[in-house]
Write a protein that holds these residues in place. Structure first.
Motif: not given
Lengths: 360, 360
Positions: B318-321
């Protein structure tokens, strides 16, 4: 409402100047690409303006980060608070950071925007006179290192600069003077007419006369924008914007960040640059006095702290970003209204300037 | 000696590939503007190559910084060691940083160069196969945040990439496999011929056959350079270079930096991307098997750690760029040799892929 433009090709952006802009969504939404916004401010500005700006941005996913106030916190540890907030709210590459505050907030928010996920958008909303006329324009961002001011940072341009002149009404008198230091700088380095105008309007500026202040901001931003457009990454002429700053940074570092305001240190530093330019016989002693009188009229110091020795300056200036191949370059006045960056100065004049500073 | 070019207008630079380049001053001096150089390396590489490179650079003012080895140290605290060294040796804006080491050293040195005094020059001297074919080319620099890999950084291009293929002779076997993961990636995303060549030459590559390795590096760098030239700041197509990386980063973060090598996590991640592409019926099951067999032949894992649950992936991805407006985009194969970045995938296929991964 006035609009200027900083002309940098595909990195161009507007500077919007006017009263009450904090309440105008149309000054912000054109520069926000996604749905996420993060307002970064400090604990002095937050109680005054944070909720107003949040209200203006209704409809977006707005986070806010409130940092401790002051230059002493312009470091990596404080910057982490911005990253932590962005990551915990899962802000993605399309987020927009908004710097709501003075120069420290602008520099840190800009640098955070430059680094977060290798670069996201940001908007400058400067609330101090100093940041409105100087630090919010031109894309210099960064933080301090114990060994020197602004040693770590990036050239990273905002999407827009939104200057609400109403925010000056809450500004402490001392900060007004600090802002005037940078305004005087523009007259000294590039615009003799503006210098004369400032001499005339200084009382009105100190009383925050709306017309005078707007005019001073607009003329300052116009000069800054022109210099930045000529030389975005400070390969040459842009360095003249640092008149008084090499001496000033040394003063700030020596005193410990947050003791002297940046503008106060620049005031004293410009007085030193004027004296040294006169010692070099590039300007007359009368020119130097004229400049120093204007600095004093703005309520600024015209000499460094008495405790600072010439050696302190030499040591602290050695890490200045204008040092190249071991040579310190200085910004000096070739004539009043015309600054140059040069390593070709008389070292005896420098020593005398540092020595005299100490004897005052 | 071969030379390729990364074509980025005024930020273009060469990739120089050959044996014994560490000893050749002519590979370095054309890319060093000033008199100051700072070699950044780690405590694994320093005993092998630091003195050799120092000797090659005789005549310059050379500092060196030896950082602890590994992804676990790819953080701000370690980065500070570079800044401290630069400042205490009074390196100015004309200094050149040289990254001598693997991907971690390259990423950190590049980010340090991007930040120091708002940007100084740097040269990549990658010593691992992975960094030679991937991380040293293209200007992605950065450090990790506890919440995600490479969350802080800059797009910042080097002046040159100097690849001494001799440095692979000291590389542990496991690191050779990790490098092969990225090499296989280029075949999968853009070059079916190269994929077939790799299937044939894998035994030679594992034995570090000089001719095969040089060919693999050169073909990989050529593909990477072309993709980067099309899309420097990853607005679009560049993201295909992340095949397997979204799954892979989640694995690395879950295991704690330094447990799985980056290339190993990418190997498992590519296997998952292949499976998911087959589940979407974009590629055939035979295609997926073919890719996975090649990954296995390179000595890489083809499944994530058994302890990882689907929820772990969901949370960490979910925090992938590549998340935009809350939507996770994935790099998948539309056909073997042709990758796309898309948010338009079957979520059941993703769930099945994550679930199956866990059941292996």
């Amino acid at each position: 409402m006035q609009q200027l433009n900083v002309d940098l090709g595909d990195r161009s952006y507007p500077i919007i100047i006017g009263a009450g802009l904090l309440d105008r969504a149309d000054c912000f939404t054109p520069y926000i690409a996604g749905k996420q916004v993060c307002i970064v401010t400090d604990d002095t500005v937050a109680p005054l303006y944070l909720e107003r700006l949040r209200t203006t941005l209704t409809g977006l996913q707005v986070e806010s980060v409130v940092l401790p106030t002051g230059e002493a916190f312009k470091n990596w540890l404080t910057l982490q608070q911005i990253f932590d907030a962005l990551l915990s709210a899962r802000h993605d590459r399309r987020t927009t950071l908004i710097a709501l505050g003075g120069g420290v907030i602008g520099d840190m928010t800009g640098f955070a925007a430059a680094c977060y996920q290798r670069g996201v958008n940001f908007i400058q909303v400067p609330t101090t006179l100093l940041s409105q006329v100087d630090s919010s324009v031109g894309g210099k961002t960064g933080i301090n290192h114990p060994a020197g001011k602004n040693m770590l940072g990036a050239f990273y341009q905002p999407q827009a600069v939104v200057i609400d002149t109403d925010s000056l009404t809450t500004l402490p008198r001392r900060e007004v003077s600090a802002g005037l230091a940078e305004i005087i700088k523009y007259g000294l380095i590039r615009d003799l007419d503006f210098l004369a105008w400032l001499e005339q309007r200084m009382p009105a500026l100190l009383e925050l006369d709306a017309q005078a202040v707007t005019e001073a901001i607009s003329r300052s931003c116009r000069i800054k924008a022109a210099v930045v457009a000529e030389d975005e990454r400070e390969g040459g002429v842009r360095a003249i914007l640092n008149l008084g700053h090499t001496f000033g940074h040394a003063i700030e570092t020596h005193q410990g960040y947050g003791q002297w305001l940046h503008g106060e240190a620049v005031g004293a530093g410009m007085a030193m640059a004027l004296q040294m330019s006169a010692r070099q016989q590039w300007i007359t002693a009368a020119d130097a006095r004229r400049g120093i009188q204007l600095i004093a009229a703005a309520g600024l110091p015209t000499a460094p702290p008495a405790a600072m020795q010439p050696d302190d300056f030499i040591r602290l200036m050695a890490v200045d970003k204008k040092v190249l191949d071991g040579q310190l370059r200085l910004v000096l006045l070739q004539q009043l209204g015309h600054a140059v960056v040069t390593a070709d100065y008389d070292h005896a004049a420098l020593d005398a300037t540092l020595g005299q500073a100490n004897s005052q």
